[in-house]
Design an enzyme around this catalytic site. Structure first.
Site, mmCIF file in Angstrom:
data_model
loop_
_atom_site.group_PDB
_atom_site.id
_atom_site.type_symbol
_atom_site.label_atom_id
_atom_site.label_comp_id
_atom_site.label_asym_id
_atom_site.label_seq_id
_atom_site.Cartn_x
_atom_site.Cartn_y
_atom_site.Cartn_z
ATOM 1 N N LYS A 22 0.892 -1.174 0.114
ATOM 2 C CA LYS A 22 0.081 -0.056 0.078
ATOM 3 C C LYS A 22 0.986 1.103 -0.025
ATOM 4 O O LYS A 22 2.039 1.149 0.358
ATOM 5 C CB LYS A 22 -0.961 -0.044 1.300
ATOM 6 N N GLY A 110 7.287 1.126 4.928
ATOM 7 C CA GLY A 110 6.128 1.908 4.865
ATOM 8 C C GLY A 110 5.127 1.608 3.912
ATOM 9 O O GLY A 110 4.117 2.108 3.570
ATOM 10 N N GLY A 112 3.824 -1.702 4.185
ATOM 11 C CA GLY A 112 2.662 -2.408 4.834
ATOM 12 C C GLY A 112 2.764 -4.013 4.326
ATOM 13 O O GLY A 112 1.766 -4.491 4.641
ATOM 14 N N GLY A 113 3.791 -4.555 4.114
ATOM 15 C CA GLY A 113 4.139 -5.574 3.705
ATOM 16 C C GLY A 113 3.817 -6.721 4.915
ATOM 17 O O GLY A 113 2.990 -7.711 4.554
ATOM 18 N N ASP A 148 -2.771 -1.228 10.095
ATOM 19 C CA ASP A 148 -2.836 -1.223 8.558
ATOM 20 C C ASP A 148 -3.618 -2.541 8.286
ATOM 21 O O ASP A 148 -4.105 -2.668 7.079
ATOM 22 C CB ASP A 148 -1.678 -0.937 7.914
HETATM 23 C C1 LIG Z 1 1.348 5.205 10.299
HETATM 24 C C2 LIG Z 1 1.105 3.791 9.223
HETATM 25 C C3 LIG Z 1 0.531 4.345 8.091
HETATM 26 O O1 LIG Z 1 0.045 3.496 7.372
HETATM 27 O O2 LIG Z 1 2.421 3.664 9.174
HETATM 28 P P1 LIG Z 1 3.472 2.394 8.297
HETATM 29 O O3 LIG Z 1 3.796 1.473 9.561
HETATM 30 O O4 LIG Z 1 2.641 1.856 7.440
HETATM 31 O O5 LIG Z 1 4.742 3.103 7.887
HETATM 32 C C4 LIG Z 1 0.470 2.664 9.975
HETATM 33 O O6 LIG Z 1 -0.827 3.130 10.347
HETATM 34 C C5 LIG Z 1 1.188 1.925 11.291
HETATM 35 O O7 LIG Z 1 0.583 0.837 11.088
HETATM 36 P P2 LIG Z 1 1.321 -0.415 11.731
HETATM 37 O O8 LIG Z 1 2.690 -0.570 11.545
HETATM 38 O O9 LIG Z 1 0.504 -1.596 11.465
HETATM 39 O O10 LIG Z 1 1.294 0.073 13.413
HETATM 40 P P3 LIG Z 1 1.222 -0.948 14.480
HETATM 41 O O11 LIG Z 1 2.181 -1.866 14.674
HETATM 42 O O12 LIG Z 1 -0.256 -0.898 14.947
HETATM 43 O O13 LIG Z 1 2.105 0.216 15.623
HETATM 44 C C6 LIG Z 1 3.265 0.420 15.725
HETATM 45 C C7 LIG Z 1 3.581 1.563 16.682
HETATM 46 O O14 LIG Z 1 3.256 2.814 16.092
HETATM 47 C C8 LIG Z 1 2.481 3.591 16.881
HETATM 48 N N1 LIG Z 1 1.420 4.233 16.441
HETATM 49 C C9 LIG Z 1 1.010 3.162 15.435
HETATM 50 C C10 LIG Z 1 -0.399 3.724 14.686
HETATM 51 C C11 LIG Z 1 -1.009 4.811 14.962
HETATM 52 N N2 LIG Z 1 -2.086 5.311 14.697
HETATM 53 N N3 LIG Z 1 -0.517 5.435 16.091
HETATM 54 C C12 LIG Z 1 0.842 5.186 16.776
HETATM 55 O O15 LIG Z 1 1.173 5.792 17.686
HETATM 56 C C13 LIG Z 1 2.465 2.817 18.196
HETATM 57 O O16 LIG Z 1 3.605 3.212 19.168
HETATM 58 C C14 LIG Z 1 2.593 1.361 18.068
HETATM 59 O O17 LIG Z 1 3.320 0.658 18.983
HETATM 60 N N1 LIG Z 2 5.513 -11.235 7.442
HETATM 61 C C1 LIG Z 2 5.954 -10.234 7.526
HETATM 62 N N2 LIG Z 2 6.734 -9.421 6.788
HETATM 63 C C2 LIG Z 2 7.290 -8.402 7.201
HETATM 64 N N3 LIG Z 2 7.570 -7.927 8.350
HETATM 65 C C3 LIG Z 2 6.847 -8.552 9.224
HETATM 66 C C4 LIG Z 2 6.288 -9.711 9.111
HETATM 67 N N4 LIG Z 2 5.865 -10.458 10.255
HETATM 68 C C5 LIG Z 2 6.256 -9.437 11.267
HETATM 69 N N5 LIG Z 2 6.962 -8.245 10.675
HETATM 70 C C6 LIG Z 2 7.423 -7.302 11.090
HETATM 71 O O1 LIG Z 2 7.055 -5.997 10.810
HETATM 72 C C7 LIG Z 2 7.711 -4.968 10.776
HETATM 73 C C8 LIG Z 2 7.074 -3.892 9.813
HETATM 74 O O2 LIG Z 2 7.304 -4.448 8.503
HETATM 75 P P1 LIG Z 2 6.253 -3.920 7.217
HETATM 76 O O3 LIG Z 2 4.884 -4.254 7.622
HETATM 77 O O4 LIG Z 2 6.959 -4.561 6.090
HETATM 78 O O5 LIG Z 2 6.714 -2.518 7.369
HETATM 79 P P2 LIG Z 2 5.907 -1.050 7.444
HETATM 80 O O6 LIG Z 2 4.756 -1.452 8.797
HETATM 81 O O7 LIG Z 2 6.945 0.121 7.743
HETATM 82 O O8 LIG Z 2 5.137 -0.995 6.186
HETATM 83 C C9 LIG Z 2 9.136 -5.661 10.397
HETATM 84 O O9 LIG Z 2 10.307 -4.962 10.297
HETATM 85 C C10 LIG Z 2 9.117 -6.991 10.906
HETATM 86 O O10 LIG Z 2 9.804 -6.931 12.122
#
Ligand SMILES: C[C@@](CO)(OP(=O)(O)O)[C@H](O)COP(=O)(O)OP(=O)(O)OC[C@H]1O[C@@H](n2ccc(N)nc2=O)[C@H](O)[C@@H]1O
Ligand SMILES: Nc1ncnc2c1ncn2[C@@H]1O[C@H](COP(=O)(O)OP(=O)(O)O)[C@@H](O)[C@H]1O
Length: 292
Positions: A22, A110, A112-113, A148
């Site tokens: 994404k 970033g 979202g894999g 996500d």
């Molecule tokens: C901000 C986004 C935009 O797409 O960043 P990316 O991860 O894709 O870069 C996402 O919502 C991220 O989603 P995801 O990567 O699943 O985050 P999570 O595992 O739920 O959270 C990781 C950490 O980020 C912080 N977190 C995450 C989402 C949110 N709305 N507020 C937060 O403060 C929290 O500290 C949490 O412990």
């Molecule tokens: N199946 C998986 N593929 C990728 N990352 C994973 C998976 N399972 C757990 N993770 C953990 O989630 C973290 C975030 O991975 P990813 O979703 O690819 O990145 P982002 O949230 O930045 O888009 C990775 O650094 C890894 O530690």
């Protein structure tokens, strides 16, 4: 009676379940909740590029993952196994699965894999195990694994609010993107814990957001801390309107035609990595599910 879907013989393989990437076409941070999570307004669109998963249903209840991830993610942290386990627990299903992951997406980019892998696992196993959970129930399970995951389960481009779980389908233009993958692993958690992160962008209506210039509130901070991200973005901005996705590290430039994106990729200095992909408003996961 067959234990599994009639089209799938026990122990036969169900191949080619896509887990697309994404992009966050914009990402605004509107505030911080009591629990530390941030209130966001963001626009998700999928890419026609991602990971691929294969599944084999087994009768013994065990979950086994084969992947090309190496030691990067231990099984205990892998969102695929966490998703499968959550589905077993929520549904009481006693079947198991052997899962193969062909990881193509950069991690921590970033894109979202990990969340997409988890969503594909929930959707595929819900069908293959015939656990019969609704999409809303799968989204609830998914949200506990990552903010996500729900959008990947819904499988349509969407405007998201809350922490990313309040979803409203939208249909932005579907351009071609050149995505650059800087040599940096940006921790989402670190970005959200940084005191310098701007958290006060006013909430706007979707209509206002769609017509305003699109921005990512994490971009400036990430560029300051990760020069590789700043360099990639500066290079891309010479050729196209460009931004960072999510909390980075990937940046994307937008092109009307595939050839323009490919021409730009051809100019990419060897110190950068990147790929061309099309923005798509419907996830290929939906069409794979329909073909079961
Ligand atoms: C901000 C986004 C935009 O797409 O960043 P990316 O991860 O894709 O870069 C996402 O919502 C991220 O989603 P995801 O990567 O699943 O985050 P999570 O595992 O739920 O959270 C990781 C950490 O980020 C912080 N977190 C995450 C989402 C949110 N709305 N507020 C937060 O403060 C929290 O500290 C949490 O412990
Ligand atoms: N199946 C998986 N593929 C990728 N990352 C994973 C998976 N399972 C757990 N993770 C953990 O989630 C973290 C975030 O991975 P990813 O979703 O690819 O990145 P982002 O949230 O930045 O888009 C990775 O650094 C890894 O530690």
């Amino acid at each position: 009676m067959s234990l599994v879907h009639p089209n799938l013989q026990p122990n036969s393989l169900s191949l080619g379940w896509p887990a697309p990437a994404k992009l966050n076409l914009f990402l605004h941070i509107n505030g911080r909740r009591q629990d530390g999570y941030h209130e966001l307004q963001t626009l998700f669109q999928f890419l026609d590029h991602g990971d691929l998963l294969d599944f084999k249903v087994t009768a013994n209840g065990e979950l086994k993952l084969h992947s090309n991830l190496g030691a990067a993610v231990p099984d205990s942290d892998n969102l695929i196994l966490k998703a499968a386990k959550s589905l077993q627990q929520a549904s009481g299903c006693e079947l198991g699965a052997e899962i193969w992951l062909d990881k193509k997406l950069p991690m921590g980019g970033g894109l979202g894999g990990g969340s997409s892998d988890a969503a594909t696992t929930l959707v595929a196993l819900n069908a293959l195990w015939q656990t019969g959970l609704s999409e809303a129930e799968l989204e609830q399970i998914g949200l506990k694994l990552g903010a996500d995951v729900p959008v990947f389960i819904k499988g349509v481009a969407a405007f998201a609010e809350g922490v990313g779980e309040k979803l409203q389908p939208v249909k932005p233009a579907e351009p071609w993107y050149l995505v650059l993958v800087p040599e940096a692993h940006v921790s989402t958690e670190k970005v959200f814990h940084d005191p310098d992160l701007p958290r006060d962008t006013p909430k706007l209506s979707l209509e206002q957001l769609l017509s305003a210039p699109w921005q990512n509130d994490c971009q400036e901070l990430v560029c300051r801390h990760y020069p590789q991200v700043a360099k990639a973005l500066a290079w891309l901005l010479e050729y196209a309107p460009s931004r960072m996705t999510g909390t980075g590290a990937c940046v994307f430039g937008e092109f009307e035609k595939q050839q323009q994106a490919l021409d730009c990729l051809a100019k990419l200095p060897s110190s950068f990595k990147g790929f061309v992909a099309k923005g798509i408003n419907r996830s290929p996961l939906q069409s794979r599910l329909a073909r079961l």
